[in-house]
Design a protein around this motif. Structure first.
Motif, PDB file in Angstrom:
ATOM      1  N   THR A  68      49.359  47.654   6.912  1.00 13.31           N
ATOM      2  CA  THR A  68      48.520  46.655   7.434  1.00 13.31           C
ATOM      3  C   THR A  68      49.137  46.053   8.744  1.00 13.31           C
ATOM      4  N   LEU A  69      48.044  46.267   9.461  1.00 16.62           N
ATOM      5  CA  LEU A  69      48.432  45.668  11.310  1.00 16.62           C
ATOM      6  C   LEU A  69      48.373  44.327  11.220  1.00 16.62           C
ATOM      7  N   LEU A  70      49.543  43.475  11.673  1.00 15.22           N
ATOM      8  CA  LEU A  70      49.444  42.096  11.986  1.00 15.22           C
ATOM      9  C   LEU A  70      49.331  41.993  13.533  1.00 15.22           C
ATOM     10  N   ASP A  71      48.842  41.122  14.136  1.00 18.51           N
ATOM     11  CA  ASP A  71      48.741  40.922  15.560  1.00 18.51           C
ATOM     12  C   ASP A  71      50.142  39.932  16.084  1.00 18.51           C
ATOM     13  N   VAL A  72      50.982  40.489  16.817  1.00 18.82           N
ATOM     14  CA  VAL A  72      51.956  39.844  17.284  1.00 18.82           C
ATOM     15  C   VAL A  72      51.629  38.879  18.691  1.00 18.82           C
ATOM     16  N   ILE A  73      50.811  39.930  19.616  1.00 23.33           N
ATOM     17  CA  ILE A  73      50.224  39.270  20.536  1.00 23.33           C
ATOM     18  C   ILE A  73      48.828  39.715  20.812  1.00 23.33           C
ATOM     19  N   ASP A  74      47.919  38.546  20.826  1.00 23.31           N
ATOM     20  CA  ASP A  74      46.501  38.886  20.779  1.00 23.31           C
ATOM     21  C   ASP A  74      45.767  37.816  21.626  1.00 23.31           C
ATOM     22  N   GLU A  75      44.514  37.714  21.613  1.00 25.60           N
ATOM     23  CA  GLU A  75      43.641  36.864  22.442  1.00 25.60           C
ATOM     24  C   GLU A  75      43.849  35.362  22.111  1.00 25.60           C
ATOM     25  N   ILE A  76      44.596  34.930  20.900  1.00 30.28           N
ATOM     26  CA  ILE A  76      45.017  33.776  20.595  1.00 30.28           C
ATOM     27  C   ILE A  76      46.449  33.366  20.918  1.00 30.28           C
ATOM     28  N   GLN A  77      47.433  34.183  20.390  1.00 26.96           N
ATOM     29  CA  GLN A  77      48.598  34.249  20.712  1.00 26.96           C
ATOM     30  C   GLN A  77      48.906  34.989  21.732  1.00 26.96           C
ATOM     31  N   ASP A  78      48.876  34.885  23.031  1.00 26.90           N
ATOM     32  CA  ASP A  78      48.897  35.481  24.034  1.00 26.90           C
ATOM     33  C   ASP A  78      50.377  35.470  24.630  1.00 26.90           C
ATOM     34  N   VAL A  79      50.889  35.970  25.667  1.00 28.25           N
ATOM     35  CA  VAL A  79      51.897  36.201  26.316  1.00 28.25           C
ATOM     36  C   VAL A  79      52.507  34.673  26.460  1.00 28.25           C
ATOM     37  N   ASN A  80      51.478  33.750  27.015  1.00 26.87           N
ATOM     38  CA  ASN A  80      51.805  32.662  27.367  1.00 26.87           C
ATOM     39  C   ASN A  80      52.153  31.676  26.192  1.00 26.87           C
ATOM     40  N   ALA A  81      51.355  31.960  24.957  1.00 25.82           N
ATOM     41  CA  ALA A  81      51.952  31.239  23.866  1.00 25.82           C
ATOM     42  C   ALA A  81      53.166  31.676  23.036  1.00 25.82           C
TER      43      ALA A  81
END
Length: 163
Positions: A133-146
C-alpha cells in the motif's frame, strides 16, 4: 545582447519593477513557498510515496525505533514503511513528520532508520493496510514546506533530499 535578470522565485512576487527582461523561477517551480511571511500561492507539484511493508500490534509501554524514542501510550498498530534516511529523509523528522493514507494523517513514531520508518496506523482500517500500500510522504497537504517545518529546516534543504 543578453537581457537583464535579477528576479528569482521570491523576487517574482515583488512585482514587475524587479523583473527586468527575464525572471528565474527555481524552487517555486516545485511548490516551495517563495516568501515565508506571505500567503503561499504556489501549486504543490511534488508527490513522494512509500510502500507499507508490514504492520504489528504494539502494547502500552512498548517502544518503537532506534533508542526507543517513542513509547506507546495506548494499544497501537505500527506499520513499517519503506522510506528512510538512505532515501534522503532527514532524521530530524523522526517523531515529528507525518505520512498520509487516503487523506488520513499518520504520525511517524520513533526514528527513521536507513531504509524504514515506523508509522502509527492505529486509526486506519486494517483492510487498507496490505503490504505494498502506498502512503504519501510528500503530497498537496504535507508539501515540501510543511516537511521542512517538521525537520526544523527550510524547503530548499528538503527538496533535493528524497531520491
Amino acid at each position: 545582447m543578453a537581457g537583464a535578470s535579477l528576479a528569482n522565485s521570491s523576487d517574482i512576487f515583488l512585482g514587475s519593477a524587479y523583473h527586468f527582461d527575464l525572471v528565474r523561477p527555481g524552487a517555486a517551480l516545485y511548490g516551495i513557498a517563495p516568501q515565508i511571511d506571505s500567503p503561499d500561492r504556489m501549486l504543490h507539484v511534488v508527490r513522494v510515496q512509500a510502500r507499507l511493508s508490514q504492520w504489528r500490534e504494539v502494547g502500552v509501554g512498548e517502544a518503537v525505533g532506534y533508542n526507543h524514542s517513542w513509547v506507546a501510550t495506548r494499544p497501537s498498530r505500527i506499520a513499517t514503511v519503506s522510506v528512510g534516511y538512505a532515501d534522503g529523509y532527514l532524521r530530524s523528522e523522526s517523531n515529528r513528520a507525518r505520512l498520509r493514507l487516503q487523506g488520513v494523517d499518520l504520525p511517524l513514531v520513533g526514528r527513521f532508520s536507513m531504509d524504514t520508518a515506523p508509522v502509527d496506523v492505529t486509526d486506519v482500517d486494517p483492510e487498507l493496510l496490505a503490504p505494498g500500500t502506498l502512503l504519501d510522504v510528500i503530497d498537496e497537504i504535507q508539501d515540501v514546506n510543511a516537511l521542512a517545518v517538521h525537520a526544523d529546516t527550510n524547503a530548499y534543504e528538503i527538496l533535493p533530499s528524497p531520491g
